[in-house]
Scaffold this motif. Structure first.
Motif, mmCIF file in Angstrom:
data_model
loop_
_atom_site.group_PDB
_atom_site.id
_atom_site.type_symbol
_atom_site.label_atom_id
_atom_site.label_comp_id
_atom_site.label_asym_id
_atom_site.label_seq_id
_atom_site.Cartn_x
_atom_site.Cartn_y
_atom_site.Cartn_z
ATOM 1 N N GLU A 11 -16.882 -40.624 -56.753
ATOM 2 C CA GLU A 11 -18.180 -41.202 -57.105
ATOM 3 C C GLU A 11 -19.318 -40.541 -56.332
ATOM 4 N N THR A 12 -19.017 -39.949 -55.186
ATOM 5 C CA THR A 12 -20.048 -39.321 -54.354
ATOM 6 C C THR A 12 -20.172 -37.822 -54.612
ATOM 7 N N GLN A 19 -16.222 -30.498 -61.452
ATOM 8 C CA GLN A 19 -15.770 -29.423 -62.352
ATOM 9 C C GLN A 19 -14.985 -28.364 -61.590
ATOM 10 N N PHE A 20 -15.459 -28.021 -60.389
ATOM 11 C CA PHE A 20 -14.763 -27.015 -59.593
ATOM 12 C C PHE A 20 -13.355 -27.478 -59.236
ATOM 13 N N ILE A 21 -13.230 -28.725 -58.791
ATOM 14 C CA ILE A 21 -11.913 -29.257 -58.422
ATOM 15 C C ILE A 21 -10.970 -29.241 -59.616
ATOM 16 N N ILE A 22 -11.473 -29.641 -60.784
ATOM 17 C CA ILE A 22 -10.642 -29.638 -61.995
ATOM 18 C C ILE A 22 -10.153 -28.226 -62.302
ATOM 19 N N GLN A 23 -11.062 -27.267 -62.313
ATOM 20 C CA GLN A 23 -10.687 -25.890 -62.638
ATOM 21 C C GLN A 23 -9.749 -25.303 -61.591
ATOM 22 N N ASP A 24 -10.022 -25.564 -60.321
ATOM 23 C CA ASP A 24 -9.180 -25.034 -59.252
ATOM 24 C C ASP A 24 -7.766 -25.619 -59.314
ATOM 25 N N GLU A 44 -5.671 -35.226 -59.026
ATOM 26 C CA GLU A 44 -7.048 -34.769 -58.797
ATOM 27 C C GLU A 44 -7.761 -34.516 -60.119
ATOM 28 N N ILE A 45 -7.093 -33.828 -61.021
ATOM 29 C CA ILE A 45 -7.679 -33.540 -62.339
ATOM 30 C C ILE A 45 -8.013 -34.845 -63.052
ATOM 31 N N ASN A 46 -7.073 -35.775 -63.021
ATOM 32 C CA ASN A 46 -7.272 -37.061 -63.690
ATOM 33 C C ASN A 46 -8.452 -37.823 -63.104
ATOM 34 N N TYR A 47 -8.512 -37.959 -61.803
ATOM 35 C CA TYR A 47 -9.573 -38.750 -61.184
ATOM 36 C C TYR A 47 -10.943 -38.100 -61.356
ATOM 37 N N CYS A 48 -11.017 -36.788 -61.231
ATOM 38 C CA CYS A 48 -12.297 -36.095 -61.435
ATOM 39 C C CYS A 48 -12.738 -36.197 -62.893
ATOM 40 N N SER A 49 -11.807 -36.067 -63.814
ATOM 41 C CA SER A 49 -12.131 -36.198 -65.238
ATOM 42 C C SER A 49 -12.583 -37.609 -65.572
ATOM 43 N N GLU A 51 -14.091 -39.659 -63.583
ATOM 44 C CA GLU A 51 -15.435 -39.850 -63.048
ATOM 45 C C GLU A 51 -16.474 -39.182 -63.942
ATOM 46 N N LEU A 52 -16.184 -37.978 -64.425
ATOM 47 C CA LEU A 52 -17.119 -37.311 -65.343
ATOM 48 C C LEU A 52 -17.289 -38.127 -66.623
ATOM 49 N N TYR A 53 -16.199 -38.669 -67.142
ATOM 50 C CA TYR A 53 -16.256 -39.499 -68.341
ATOM 51 C C TYR A 53 -17.081 -40.763 -68.081
ATOM 52 N N ARG A 54 -16.855 -41.405 -66.922
ATOM 53 C CA ARG A 54 -17.583 -42.623 -66.574
ATOM 54 C C ARG A 54 -19.088 -42.353 -66.525
ATOM 55 N N ARG A 55 -19.468 -41.232 -65.942
ATOM 56 C CA ARG A 55 -20.887 -40.882 -65.850
ATOM 57 C C ARG A 55 -21.484 -40.612 -67.231
ATOM 58 N N ALA A 56 -20.741 -39.908 -68.054
ATOM 59 C CA ALA A 56 -21.235 -39.603 -69.408
ATOM 60 C C ALA A 56 -21.386 -40.886 -70.213
ATOM 61 N N ARG A 57 -20.419 -41.780 -70.097
ATOM 62 C CA ARG A 57 -20.474 -43.053 -70.825
ATOM 63 C C ARG A 57 -21.653 -43.893 -70.349
ATOM 64 N N ARG A 58 -21.856 -43.931 -69.052
ATOM 65 C CA ARG A 58 -22.969 -44.709 -68.497
ATOM 66 C C ARG A 58 -24.313 -44.137 -68.950
ATOM 67 N N LYS A 59 -24.406 -42.816 -68.995
ATOM 68 C CA LYS A 59 -25.639 -42.172 -69.458
ATOM 69 C C LYS A 59 -25.894 -42.515 -70.926
ATOM 70 N N THR A 60 -24.858 -42.468 -71.741
ATOM 71 C CA THR A 60 -24.978 -42.800 -73.160
ATOM 72 C C THR A 60 -25.402 -44.256 -73.331
ATOM 73 N N GLU A 61 -24.815 -45.151 -72.545
ATOM 74 C CA GLU A 61 -25.177 -46.566 -72.634
ATOM 75 C C GLU A 61 -26.642 -46.778 -72.267
ATOM 76 N N ARG A 62 -27.126 -46.075 -71.242
ATOM 77 C CA ARG A 62 -28.533 -46.205 -70.852
ATOM 78 C C ARG A 62 -29.443 -45.689 -71.955
ATOM 79 N N LEU A 63 -29.064 -44.572 -72.566
ATOM 80 C CA LEU A 63 -29.872 -44.027 -73.655
ATOM 81 C C LEU A 63 -29.891 -44.966 -74.855
#
Length: 72
Positions: A11-12, A19-24, A44-49, A51-63
């Motif tokens: 979250e921080t 993205q870097f952690i996922i690719q690495d 690591e891939i799962n948790y980072c993905s 978090e990215l999904y959560r942020r995208a969903r939250r942004k969509t909900e705000r919009l």
């Protein structure tokens, strides 16, 4: 891995860090498919993905809320 703390840590992180952690982790797993730490990298891939999904969903909900408010 302390799964709860790692999820909170994501979250921080910036989107670039996530993205870097996922690719690495993907590259590391591809380089050594039988590696003893592949479960860790998969987590690591799962948790980072997640978090990215959560942020995208939250942004969509705000919009969506903003759009609804502007229609009134």
């Amino acid at each position: 891995m302390d799964h709860w703390h790692y999820q909170k840590k994501t979250e921080t992180m910036s989107e670039e860090q996530l993205q870097f952690i996922i690719q690495d982790a993907k590259k590391t797993m591809a380089t050594n498919p039988e590696g003893p730490n592949n479960d860790y990298y998969a987590d690591e891939i799962n948790y980072c993905s997640m978090e990215l999904y959560r942020r995208a969903r939250r942004k969509t909900e705000r919009l969506d809320k903003l759009e609804m408010k502007n229609k009134k």
